[in-house]
Design an enzyme around this catalytic site. Structure first.
Site, PDB file in Angstrom:
ATOM      1  CG  ASN A 147       4.212  -2.200 -13.321  1.00  0.00           C
ATOM      2  OD1 ASN A 147       3.451  -2.856 -12.928  1.00  0.00           O
ATOM      3  ND2 ASN A 147       5.135  -1.385 -12.783  1.00  0.00           N
ATOM      4  N   GLY A 164       2.848   2.498  -2.433  1.00  0.00           N
ATOM      5  CA  GLY A 164       2.500   3.066  -3.646  1.00  0.00           C
ATOM      6  C   GLY A 164       1.461   4.202  -3.739  1.00  0.00           C
ATOM      7  CE1 TYR A 220       0.789   5.494  -9.623  1.00  0.00           C
ATOM      8  CE2 TYR A 220       1.496   4.422 -11.753  1.00  0.00           C
ATOM      9  CZ  TYR A 220       1.963   4.762 -10.342  1.00  0.00           C
ATOM     10  OH  TYR A 220       3.167   4.953 -10.206  1.00  0.00           O
ATOM     11  N   GLY A 260       0.728  -1.428  -0.049  1.00  0.00           N
ATOM     12  CA  GLY A 260       0.223  -0.276  -0.014  1.00  0.00           C
ATOM     13  C   GLY A 260       0.722   1.197   0.028  1.00  0.00           C
TER      14      GLY A 260
END
Length: 243
Positions: A205, A178, A212, A176
């Site tokens: 990725n 990132g 995102y 978590g």
């Protein structure tokens, strides 16, 4: 043909993400984190982390930076206003809580403190190499960074932020963190009058891509990323009298 890798000077020896048992600390139960603005004391760690993200993307042949060149880029004597120039947030981790008295604003940014419950042990395999030089605590380690700066567009009358790269060392992925770093930069943008946060997302990725998008990033499929560099760029050198 790929350019030859520039070898680091003795003071800039590259650290990979390998580990040895004699240099390990295992963190269980809870892990405490602090996101703070980078300082000159972080320079050697930034140099190492930048190299590691080149390894991750198989771009080590393109890594040209030195600690000196990074110092000139990141820590100028007369910097631009906060967050307008090249800006790095450092992610520190510790098995013990951070000292509240150390968390006053540094450089105009108040550090963000968080605690994560661990579902599995986390092994810090490079204790000496990535021990923080900023914090007074001896059990604080550098886990990653996020690098960003202001960008401009004719479509807006105010600047946005461009997220150049976000990287976590292998031991600290899937926890978590990132999300923590991306969310922190997003908050900086929203709270300081920037109109957007932009970045280039690697399609391959999937975990990062999904992260995102789930956090609100909109993907524009009608555009392609382009870059003029190397020999193609140098073709234009001195064509307009050096302007």
């Amino acid at each position: 043909m790929a350019a030859a890798l520039q070898l680091p000077t003795p003071s800039e020896t590259i650290i990979t993400d390998a580990s040895s048992e004699s240099n390990n600390v295992t963190i269980t139960g809870k892990i405490y984190t602090k996101v703070r603005l980078a300082t000159k004391s972080d320079l050697s760690h930034i140099y190492q982390l930048f190299y590691q993200i080149h390894v991750y993307h198989n771009y080590t042949h393109l890594y040209k930076a030195t600690e000196s060149s990074l110092a000139n880029l990141l820590f100028k004597e007369n910097p631009l206003p906060l967050f307008y120039g090249p800006s790095i947030l450092i992610l520190e981790v510790s098995p013990t809580p951070f000292n509240e008295t150390k968390n006053t604003t540094n450089g105009g940014f108040k550090p963000v403190l968080t605690m994560f419950d661990l579902k599995f042990p986390v092994v810090e395999g490079q204790v000496e190499e990535f021990q923080s030089k900023y914090d007074d605590k001896s059990d604080v380690y550098i886990a990653g960074y996020v690098f960003f700066y202001a960008n401009y567009s004719c479509f807006n009358d105010k600047p946005g932020l461009y997220l150049e790269s976000l990287y976590l060392r292998e031991s600290y992925r899937q926890l978590g963190m990132g999300k923590l770093l991306f969310g922190t930069v997003s908050s900086i943008a929203a709270n300081n009058g920037f109109v957007s946060l932009e970045e280039i997302v690697a399609v391959w990725n999937k975990k990062a891509y999904d992260l995102y998008v789930n956090m609100g990033l909109e993907i524009f499929d009608e555009f392609r990323y382009g870059k003029l560099h190397g020999e193609n760029l140098q073709r234009y050198a001195d064509k307009n009298g050096g302007n």
